[in-house]
Design a protein around this motif. Structure first.
Motif, PDB file in Angstrom:
ATOM      1  N   ARG A   7       9.157  17.870  -2.435  1.00 49.88           N
ATOM      2  CA  ARG A   7       9.108  19.129  -3.023  1.00 49.88           C
ATOM      3  C   ARG A   7       9.160  20.383  -2.379  1.00 49.88           C
ATOM      4  NH1 ARG A   7       4.609  22.219  -4.842  1.00 49.88           N
ATOM      5  NH2 ARG A   7       4.883  23.425  -6.677  1.00 49.88           N
ATOM      6  N   GLU A   8       8.355  20.593  -1.110  1.00 46.47           N
ATOM      7  CA  GLU A   8       8.530  21.615  -0.176  1.00 46.47           C
ATOM      8  C   GLU A   8       9.899  21.977   0.226  1.00 46.47           C
ATOM      9  OE1 GLU A   8       5.344  20.925   2.562  1.00 46.47           O
ATOM     10  OE2 GLU A   8       3.817  21.320   1.035  1.00 46.47           O
ATOM     11  N   GLU A   9      10.579  20.624   0.875  1.00 47.81           N
ATOM     12  CA  GLU A   9      11.804  20.839   1.273  1.00 47.81           C
ATOM     13  C   GLU A   9      12.864  21.277   0.209  1.00 47.81           C
ATOM     14  OE1 GLU A   9      14.663  20.768   4.159  1.00 47.81           O
ATOM     15  OE2 GLU A   9      12.412  20.331   4.419  1.00 47.81           O
ATOM     16  N   GLN A  40      13.711  22.011  -9.883  1.00 53.46           N
ATOM     17  CA  GLN A  40      12.943  21.626 -11.059  1.00 53.46           C
ATOM     18  C   GLN A  40      12.665  20.108 -11.332  1.00 53.46           C
ATOM     19  OE1 GLN A  40      11.655  23.679 -13.315  1.00 53.46           O
ATOM     20  NE2 GLN A  40      12.479  25.613 -12.433  1.00 53.46           N
ATOM     21  N   GLU A  41      13.718  19.190 -10.706  1.00 48.50           N
ATOM     22  CA  GLU A  41      13.604  17.909 -10.605  1.00 48.50           C
ATOM     23  C   GLU A  41      12.287  17.487  -9.639  1.00 48.50           C
ATOM     24  OE1 GLU A  41      16.999  16.211  -9.690  1.00 48.50           O
ATOM     25  OE2 GLU A  41      18.215  16.740 -11.660  1.00 48.50           O
ATOM     26  N   TYR A  54       6.881  15.575  -8.627  1.00 49.57           N
ATOM     27  CA  TYR A  54       5.617  16.103  -7.872  1.00 49.57           C
ATOM     28  C   TYR A  54       4.338  16.085  -9.053  1.00 49.57           C
ATOM     29  CZ  TYR A  54       1.863  18.497  -5.612  1.00 49.57           C
ATOM     30  OH  TYR A  54       0.697  19.219  -5.287  1.00 49.57           O
ATOM     31  N   ARG A  55       4.700  16.522 -10.305  1.00 43.03           N
ATOM     32  CA  ARG A  55       3.806  16.498 -11.398  1.00 43.03           C
ATOM     33  C   ARG A  55       3.362  14.865 -11.742  1.00 43.03           C
ATOM     34  NH1 ARG A  55       5.409  21.271 -15.220  1.00 43.03           N
ATOM     35  NH2 ARG A  55       5.019  22.987 -14.068  1.00 43.03           N
ATOM     36  N   GLU A  56       4.602  14.222 -11.693  1.00 44.65           N
ATOM     37  CA  GLU A  56       4.432  12.830 -12.182  1.00 44.65           C
ATOM     38  C   GLU A  56       3.747  12.167 -11.141  1.00 44.65           C
ATOM     39  OE1 GLU A  56       7.136   9.023 -13.462  1.00 44.65           O
ATOM     40  OE2 GLU A  56       8.134  10.940 -13.038  1.00 44.65           O
ATOM     41  N   ALA A  57       3.821  12.360  -9.850  1.00 45.02           N
ATOM     42  CA  ALA A  57       3.135  11.577  -8.746  1.00 45.02           C
ATOM     43  C   ALA A  57       1.743  11.972  -8.760  1.00 45.02           C
ATOM     44  CB  ALA A  57       3.852  12.139  -7.320  1.00 45.02           C
TER      45      ALA A  57
END
Length: 507
Positions: free
Chosen positions: A45-47, A120-121, A126-129
């Motif tokens: 996500r940071e990448e 966005q994906e 990230y939210r799911e993890a």
């Protein structure tokens, strides 16, 4: 069935503790796996955020260039009518550059839209993890709570020995958590770690020295003797380490048993034995050297068996020592390596025993009251006082009463009395259609106890019996039975060695 650490009996281990521990370890592995996945998703996500920000900056830059070239193009068109052909050429060039900038701006916008979508994906992943990691933590806490409850139940009485009543939960927990108690090479390596794996270091160094002497000092010795010496050095060191590691609990029992033994039965302590082994090895090498120098027949036998060419010993002592040095060094390499490895292993065992004594309960021979209870119960079982299936120590002094009733029968039969009844009393039984015989055995009296030289225990027990013969005509008559005494001797672990009748104390 595992062996009790107190009395060397066997107890039925409750494996729910081990299952709970395995379940807890599995939950920890699952939690670590989910946390690792969460960290990986966070990095991705940071990448994606960095790519998105970079694309956005590039898109803004292209928009600025597009606006700039568009402004220049408008200014050039306004000047075209005033300045002539040169201005038209410049205006067309700027218009072309403006179109190129517009195309680049459109491509940058597309890249920006793609990066935004990927961001966005990644944000959704990230939210799911994070949600999965939170759920895994909650499941881990619940599993840990259940495992702790199961471990607590096991500690409260899941590993109780039926023979001595000792709780082996600490021993079971130590067997599961202690690296030394694990099977295989892991346990041996953990066993040698406190001394920097010194037995393995001695094994490797002695083998390397043997390989070095194989082609130099031992060149005059036959090849099969040299190969045999190398194999015996390496295998003997490893076998001595394995033997001491396997017998570590027996060495602990022996060291603790020396506290209650007396005289020559105490034997040599493990610490003294660890010091005597290297000294004995050095003494053996010196005695062998002296024997080869002084006994000519022995030297001739060694030359015939092991040497390729027979060197001349000469007349002086230095020449004789030089002549026997190759063979003596070969024997000394084997003996010294094995003895030093065994000595180091014994010192490691003493270190481990000291740690075990701080954690585990003392053996049965160091707990006098429990030892007396075990011997007392087993002696009464042997003497026929208790049902062998009974394990209740508190009822060992309970009175026993037998009842025999004879009724009128068509054909009279002889009266069968228990073995404990004196047959002379049978003559006093009245001839009646109905006779009742009550036999009452008094309690056992344990009146003397002492420890033997081998660490065992010796106890004296007396038995008193009274017979009651109720008669139809008068009151009951009582006759005391002679007092019978026994001497019970048991080993340090409470096993009966001998039960002997004491005629001097019998009345």
């Amino acid at each position: 069935m595992p062996e009790c650490i107190v009395c060397r009996g066997y107890y039925k281990a409750d494996r729910s503790c081990k299952g709970a521990q395995q379940l807890r370890e599995e939950a920890e592995r699952l939690l670590k796996k989910v946390e690792g996945h969460c960290r990986e998703v966070k990095l991705r996500r940071e990448e994606e955020i960095r790519i998105y920000r970079k694309a956005r900056r590039y898109y803004e830059l292209m928009r600025q260039h597009c606006r700039k070239f568009k402004h220049f193009s408008k200014q050039a068109e306004q000047r075209c009518g005033e300045t002539g052909l040169y201005c038209k050429i410049v205006s067309s060039v700027r218009r072309m550059l403006s179109d190129i900038a517009r195309q680049r701006c459109q491509r940058a916008k597309q890249r920006y839209e793609v990066a935004k979508q990927r961001y966005q994906e990644a944000k959704h992943r990230y939210r799911e993890a994070t949600w999965r990691c939170t759920q895994a933590k909650q499941r881990y806490k619940e599993t840990k709570r259940r495992c702790d409850e199961a471990m607590q139940r096991c500690k409260e009485g899941g590993h109780k020995c039926e023979r001595c009543g000792a709780d082996n939960s600490i021993w079971e927990e130590l067997r599961m958590s202690e690296p030394v108690e694990q099977e295989g090479w892991r346990g041996i390596i953990a066993f040698t770690k406190p001394h920097c794996c010194l037995p393995f270091v001695i094994t490797v160094l002695s083998t390397l020295l043997g390989l070095l002497a194989f082609f130099t000092l031992w060149a005059n010795i036959k090849p099969y003797f040299r190969v045999l010496a190398l194999l015996m050095t390496a295998s003997g060191c490893l076998l001595s380490l394995q033997g001491v590691y396997t017998a570590r609990l027996k060495i602990r029992q022996k060291e603790l048993l020396r506290r209650v033994k007396r005289g020559w039965r105490r034997g040599i302590s493990t610490q003294v034995l660890a010091l005597l082994l290297p000294a004995g090895a050095v003494g053996t090498v010196l005695i062998l050297t002296y024997a080869l120098i002084r006994i000519g027949d022995l030297w001739e036998l060694v030359k015939w068996l092991a040497l390729i060419s027979a060197p001349d010993m000469g007349d002086g002592l230095p020449k004789k020592v030089v002549a026997v040095l190759p063979f003596v060094s070969l024997i000394g390499c084997v003996v010294l390596a094995i003895c030093f490895t065994a000595s180091s292993s014994l010192l490691l065992t003493l270190r481990y025993i000291k740690r075990l004594n701080e954690l585990l309960p003392h053996p049965l021979f160091l707990q006098g009251e429990r030892l007396a209870q075990v011997v007392r119960r087993e002696a009464e079982v042997e003497l026929g006082r208790l049902d062998p299936r009974s394990t209740d120590v508190e009822n060992t002094n309970a009175s026993w009463m037998g009842y025999i009733q004879l009724r009128e029968q068509a054909s009279p039969r002889p009266l069968r009395l228990p073995p404990t009844v004196d047959m002379s009393i049978a003559a006093e039984i009245p001839s009646s259609p109905q006779v009742e015989l009550w036999i009452h055995a008094a309690t056992w009296v344990w009146d003397e106890l002492k420890r033997t030289d081998d660490g065992g225990i010796e106890m004296k027990v007396a038995r008193h019996e009274i017979y009651q013969l109720p008669k139809p005509t008068d009151h009951s008559s009582h006759r005391p039975h002679p007092r019978v005494c026994y001497v019970v001797r048991a080993d340090p672990w409470g096993h009966i060695v001998r039960i002997q009748r004491d005629d001097k104390q019998t009345k």
